[in-house]
Design a protein around this motif. Sequence first.
Motif, mmCIF file in Angstrom:
data_model
loop_
_atom_site.group_PDB
_atom_site.id
_atom_site.type_symbol
_atom_site.label_atom_id
_atom_site.label_comp_id
_atom_site.label_asym_id
_atom_site.label_seq_id
_atom_site.Cartn_x
_atom_site.Cartn_y
_atom_site.Cartn_z
ATOM 1 N N ILE A 20 0.844 -1.185 0.000
ATOM 2 C CA ILE A 20 0.000 0.000 0.000
ATOM 3 C C ILE A 20 0.885 1.242 0.000
ATOM 4 C CG2 ILE A 20 -1.806 1.297 1.186
ATOM 5 C CD1 ILE A 20 -2.712 -1.416 0.163
ATOM 6 N N ARG A 21 0.624 2.157 -0.914
ATOM 7 C CA ARG A 21 1.331 3.436 -0.900
ATOM 8 C C ARG A 21 0.303 4.541 -0.677
ATOM 9 N NH1 ARG A 21 6.134 5.585 -1.969
ATOM 10 N NH2 ARG A 21 6.961 3.590 -2.664
ATOM 11 N N PRO A 22 0.203 5.054 0.565
ATOM 12 C CA PRO A 22 -0.706 6.169 0.820
ATOM 13 C C PRO A 22 -0.150 7.470 0.231
ATOM 14 C CG PRO A 22 -0.120 4.995 2.848
ATOM 15 C CD PRO A 22 0.839 4.583 1.787
ATOM 16 N N LEU A 210 -10.075 -5.157 6.166
ATOM 17 C CA LEU A 210 -9.799 -5.229 4.730
ATOM 18 C C LEU A 210 -8.512 -5.979 4.429
ATOM 19 C CD1 LEU A 210 -10.771 -1.581 3.743
ATOM 20 C CD2 LEU A 210 -12.009 -3.666 3.144
ATOM 21 N N GLY A 211 -7.577 -5.963 5.364
ATOM 22 C CA GLY A 211 -6.332 -6.669 5.166
ATOM 23 C C GLY A 211 -5.305 -5.859 4.406
ATOM 24 N N PRO A 212 -4.139 -6.437 4.176
ATOM 25 C CA PRO A 212 -3.014 -5.680 3.605
ATOM 26 C C PRO A 212 -3.257 -5.156 2.197
ATOM 27 C CG PRO A 212 -2.512 -8.035 3.728
ATOM 28 C CD PRO A 212 -3.760 -7.822 4.509
ATOM 29 N N GLY A 213 -4.125 -5.786 1.433
ATOM 30 C CA GLY A 213 -4.391 -5.317 0.073
ATOM 31 C C GLY A 213 -5.607 -4.434 -0.063
ATOM 32 N N LEU A 214 -6.231 -4.057 1.074
ATOM 33 C CA LEU A 214 -7.441 -3.247 1.077
ATOM 34 C C LEU A 214 -8.526 -3.823 0.150
ATOM 35 C CD1 LEU A 214 -5.906 0.362 1.127
ATOM 36 C CD2 LEU A 214 -6.688 -1.033 3.045
ATOM 37 N N ALA A 215 -8.601 -5.150 0.130
ATOM 38 C CA ALA A 215 -9.591 -5.887 -0.665
ATOM 39 C C ALA A 215 -9.469 -5.647 -2.146
ATOM 40 C CB ALA A 215 -11.016 -5.554 -0.197
#
Length: 226
Positions: A20-22, A210-215
């Motif tokens: 994830i890159r915010p 949602l988990g590490p991949g944000l679903a």
Amino acid sequence: MILAATGLLREGRILAGQGIRPLAGGGDPARLLALLDRWAREADGIISIGLCGALSPRLRPGDWVVAEAVLDGDERHAVDGPWASRLMEALPGAAQGMQVGQDGMLTDAAGKAALHQATGALGVDMESHVAARVALRHDLPFAVARVVSDDAGHDLPPAAEAGMRRDGGMDLAAVLRSLARDPRQLPALIRTGWHAERAFRELLRGHHRLGPGLAGPAGAGDAGLV
């Protein structure tokens, strides 16, 4: 890699993790667009995620909104259907409907009511329309999941808007200057802070669900859902 378009650095810190890159816009649409464009070629999808204002009077601080589409002025941007379905599955009780993206903060209850009546949208934020444009340009899956931080019936005090820096950080000095100019806004600012804290806590809980991949599409099917 999933790009997570947020308004505040604090939202990004909650969402940061492997894959994830915010990217925090800080209320500056041109800055957010440039950041998303910079990383889009390495991305598997873009999600607009973080806090939002409620347009529907049924929504309360801490409620989730999963968009079925994003209104960007006169344009309507579709979201990735399977991604939205996974978000709804992972966030029980979330409301699904239209989300409005606009460049400026909508701070008054009358303006929220008028926008809700004109569009039927559930929520409003300052990042979803920008993220949708970049996703369309780069042919990437796109989704929106937002937590309500201010309800439709309350005005936001000027200090709340003054406190957002262009990098997405908080400007405490600007908040104090605004309060010094008009101390009467203090009760509204305290209420706004309580509501925001509720939304930040729900964003953290939602991230865990949602988990590490944000679903998103980088995870196959139900991977990442708990």
